[in-house]
Design an enzyme around this catalytic site. Structure first.
Site, short mmCIF file in Angstrom:
data_model
loop_
_atom_site.label_atom_id
_atom_site.label_comp_id
_atom_site.label_asym_id
_atom_site.label_seq_id
_atom_site.Cartn_x
_atom_site.Cartn_y
_atom_site.Cartn_z
N LEU A 21 83.67 36.67 22.69
CA LEU A 21 82.26 36.92 23.03
C LEU A 21 81.69 38.10 22.26
O LEU A 21 80.94 38.91 22.79
CB LEU A 21 82.13 37.16 24.54
CG LEU A 21 82.59 36.00 25.43
CD1 LEU A 21 82.52 36.39 26.90
CD2 LEU A 21 81.75 34.75 25.16
N MET A 65 78.52 36.92 17.47
CA MET A 65 78.34 35.50 17.19
C MET A 65 78.73 34.65 18.40
O MET A 65 78.01 33.71 18.77
CB MET A 65 79.17 35.10 15.97
CG MET A 65 78.69 35.67 14.66
SD MET A 65 77.07 35.01 14.15
CE MET A 65 77.55 33.37 13.63
N SER A 81 76.93 29.41 9.75
CA SER A 81 76.10 30.34 8.98
C SER A 81 74.78 30.56 9.70
O SER A 81 74.23 29.65 10.30
CB SER A 81 75.84 29.79 7.57
OG SER A 81 75.04 30.70 6.85
N LYS A 118 81.36 26.28 3.29
CA LYS A 118 80.77 27.56 3.74
C LYS A 118 81.14 28.70 2.78
O LYS A 118 80.33 29.59 2.51
CB LYS A 118 81.26 27.88 5.16
CG LYS A 118 80.95 29.30 5.64
CD LYS A 118 79.45 29.53 5.83
CE LYS A 118 79.11 30.99 6.12
NZ LYS A 118 79.93 31.67 7.09
N HIS A 163 78.85 28.39 -0.02
CA HIS A 163 77.55 28.86 0.48
C HIS A 163 77.49 30.38 0.36
O HIS A 163 76.49 30.95 -0.12
CB HIS A 163 77.37 28.43 1.94
CG HIS A 163 76.29 29.17 2.68
ND1 HIS A 163 76.46 30.47 3.13
CD2 HIS A 163 75.05 28.79 3.07
CE1 HIS A 163 75.36 30.87 3.75
NE2 HIS A 163 74.49 29.86 3.72
N ASN A 164 78.55 31.07 0.79
CA ASN A 164 78.55 32.52 0.74
C ASN A 164 78.60 33.04 -0.69
O ASN A 164 78.02 34.09 -0.99
CB ASN A 164 79.73 33.07 1.54
CG ASN A 164 79.49 33.02 3.03
OD1 ASN A 164 78.67 32.23 3.51
ND2 ASN A 164 80.20 33.85 3.79
N GLU A 183 75.20 32.82 -1.82
CA GLU A 183 74.50 33.91 -1.12
C GLU A 183 74.68 35.23 -1.87
O GLU A 183 73.73 35.99 -2.07
CB GLU A 183 75.04 34.02 0.30
CG GLU A 183 74.46 35.12 1.15
CD GLU A 183 75.16 35.21 2.49
OE1 GLU A 183 75.54 36.33 2.88
OE2 GLU A 183 75.35 34.16 3.13
N TYR A 184 75.92 35.51 -2.30
CA TYR A 184 76.17 36.72 -3.09
C TYR A 184 75.28 36.73 -4.33
O TYR A 184 74.67 37.75 -4.67
CB TYR A 184 77.64 36.75 -3.54
CG TYR A 184 78.61 37.44 -2.61
CD1 TYR A 184 78.71 37.08 -1.26
CD2 TYR A 184 79.45 38.44 -3.07
CE1 TYR A 184 79.62 37.69 -0.42
CE2 TYR A 184 80.36 39.07 -2.22
CZ TYR A 184 80.45 38.68 -0.90
OH TYR A 184 81.35 39.29 -0.07
N ARG A 240 79.03 44.15 -6.86
CA ARG A 240 79.35 44.88 -5.63
C ARG A 240 80.53 45.81 -5.87
O ARG A 240 80.55 46.95 -5.38
CB ARG A 240 79.66 43.90 -4.49
CG ARG A 240 78.46 43.08 -4.05
CD ARG A 240 78.70 42.43 -2.70
NE ARG A 240 77.65 41.50 -2.34
CZ ARG A 240 77.49 40.98 -1.13
NH1 ARG A 240 78.33 41.30 -0.16
NH2 ARG A 240 76.51 40.13 -0.88
N ARG A 288 94.64 30.02 -30.68
CA ARG A 288 95.74 29.71 -29.77
C ARG A 288 96.87 28.96 -30.50
O ARG A 288 98.05 29.18 -30.24
CB ARG A 288 95.24 28.89 -28.58
CG ARG A 288 94.29 29.64 -27.67
CD ARG A 288 93.82 28.78 -26.50
NE ARG A 288 94.90 28.58 -25.54
CZ ARG A 288 95.41 27.40 -25.21
NH1 ARG A 288 94.96 26.29 -25.82
NH2 ARG A 288 96.37 27.31 -24.32
#
Length: 518
Positions: free
Chosen positions: A23, A26, A146, A218, A221-222, A225-226, A323, A483
């Site tokens: 609890l 979220m 999300s 997800k 997704h993040n 988001e970054y 970051r 190479r």
């Protein structure tokens, strides 16, 4: 996707519809969301103060006489309060806490046909491992969530994956609590009033695929988001440093941008942040926030996965690196005293208004590339792991509830509805037209910032991604020659079938070519 009706017998039911463990911010809000939609929830948390808090909030917000939330003091009591077969939702920190709860549920008597749903920010491979680990003891199912605390309370974007039969049992629950959008416009249908959930529109949830697929989606997704956040920050930095604009002026610019093609939750909240004054000093809050960015790892996971499967996601990766670089604050301060840059004058050849327009277009084009990289990564990963991902549906469930929600996603939805086998968003006719229309300003903005010495790594990488993707011939031919020279790694020829491999015997004076037999 249709929205189900809430359970009609809830007031007369002695047992609860759903069990909920964890609890925190979220978890509490997801429980209240479930309660708003007519589900009676039995709750447990090791912290009694969190149980007390949700009971108090339920009493304050509910519009019925009987409690919608039942407090439990143990895992055994939680199971005893649930209708069978049990549906138990976990909202606990990723990693060991998930397994800790699962083991306690087994000890408490959870059954093989009970469903345990992990809604935490778990690494997708952990979900795969858990599904195998607990098979036969209970059905382990995962759902990535999300939307932050507000989304959890009034409608998140939900990315479920796991056993298909388990999905049939929880689908109506997820459709009820998910964010909703107008199917025609793609715009969110929102209500932030407790007890009055949105029941119209398309729910922002869909079955993603086998266990782990939802958390992978997800994760991407993040990663997007970054990238999106970093791109917005670079535009802010250029306006702040290059154009000497105040935070309030940039906020006004972002609000203007939010009325058009850049409309999004992240642009909206960026304007709010820039307009906020510091309660202590009265200065712009953004000017007293330390420029050291934190991260919880999902962007890093995306970058690592892109490297592992060989998917070019450089804008997402650059956002992670940005970051990381920001955390070297002391070194950057020292470097600023020794390392010189150019004199900054971004309005020498263009007016301030022109530069702002260029930044608008650069942000839009860079955003397209960041999403293209994310969807390309999901496509490659799906082939790698044997998943069948519906990208139109994924774009749909990101239109509301989640952090990257934007009107822009309606165009992505249409792109994949028009061509479910689309190799890359950049090849969709709409996005081809958009890039062709806006790319001149994209290039000007990055060139001006670079000449002025203002870093824009994400925007620059997005442009490099676009230029590399549209380039029929890249310098990888020389790289393959290198190479082969030092490692005899062989190469393919443009005038021979690609399956045939060749090698130059570089150590011999005549340097003969040989075909490698496999």
């Amino acid at each position: 996707m249709s929205v189900p009706t809430s359970p009609s017998s809830i007031d007369n039911a002695e047992q609860c519809d759903i069990g909920f463990i964890g609890l925190g911010v979220m978890g509490k809000n997801l429980v209240l969301n479930l309660a708003d939609n007519g589900y009676k929830v039995a709750c447990f948390d090791l912290d009694q103060t969190k149980i007390d808090a949700i009971l108090a909030q339920d009493e304050e917000e509910r519009m019925v006489d009987k409690p919608r939330v039942v407090a439990c003091r143990s895992y055994t009591e939680l199971l005893a309060n649930l209708k069978a077969p049990h549906t138990i939702i976990l909202s606990v920190p990723a990693g060991k806490p998930v397994d800790h709860v699962c083991h306690h549920l087994i000890d408490a008597g959870v059954q093989a046909d009970d469903i345990v749903v992990d809604t935490g920010n778990s690494l997708w491979t952990d979900s795969v491992a858990r599904e195998k680990k607990y098979r036969g003891k209970f059905v382990f199912f995962s759902t990535a969530v999300s939307g932050g605390e507000v989304g959890a309370r009034f409608g998140p974007s939900l990315m479920p994956s796991g056993d298909p039969y388990a999905w049939t049992r929880i689908e109506s629950i997820w459709q009820a609590i998910a964010a909703k959008v107008d199917p025609e416009t793609g715009k969110p249908i929102e209500s932030y009033e407790p007890g009055k959930p949105v029941t119209e529109g398309e729910p922002c949830t869909t079955y993603i695929g086998p266990v782990g697929a939802g958390h992978y989606v997800k994760m991407v997704h993040n990663g997007i988001e970054y990238a999106d956040m970093q791109l917005i920050c670079e535009a802010y930095h250029i306006m702040r440093v290059g154009l000497k604009m105040t935070p309030a002026e940039i906020a006004a610019t972002y609000r203007e941008w939010n009325q058009g093609i850049l409309n999004s939750y992240l642009i909206e909240i960026s304007a709010e942040v820039l307009d906020q004054h510091d309660p202590e000093s009265g200065a712009a809050l953004v000017d007293v926030i330390m420029d050291k960015a934190g991260q919880k790892g999902t962007g890093l996971w995306t970058a690592v996965s892109a490297l592992e499967v060989g998917s070019p996601a450089q804008t997402i990766t650059q956002a992670v690196f940005a970051r990381s670089l920001s955390s070297f604050k002391d070194e950057r301060v020292m470097a600023s005293q020794h390392l010189s840059g150019p004199a900054i004058n971004m309005t020498q050849s263009d007016s301030k208004e022109d530069v702002i327009k260029q930044l608008h277009d650069a942000l839009y084009c860079s955003k397209i590339c960041a999403y293209a990289q994310g969807f390309q990564l999901m496509s490659i990963a799906a082939k790698e792991h044997g998943w069948t991902l519906d990208f139109a549906e994924i774009a749909k469930i990101w239109r509301a509830g989640c952090i990257i929600r934007a009107v822009f996603l309606q165009s992505i939805t249409k792109a994949y509805e028009n061509n479910e086998h689309l190799a890359n968003l950049l090849l969709d006719p709409f996005f081809i037209e958009q890039i062709n229309h806006y790319q001149a300003n994209w290039r000007r903005a990055i060139a001006s910032a670079t000449i002025a010495g203002i870093p824009c790594p994400a925007m620059s990488s997005a442009l490099s991604y676009y230029d590399s993707y549209r380039c029929a011939v890249l310098p990888a031919n020389l790289l393959q020659g290198q190479r082969d020279f030092f490692g005899a790694h062989t190469f393919s020829r443009t005038d021979k079938p690609e399956g045939k491999k060749f090698h130059i015997e570089w150590n011999k004076p005549e340097r003969p070519q040989v075909q490698i037999k496999k």
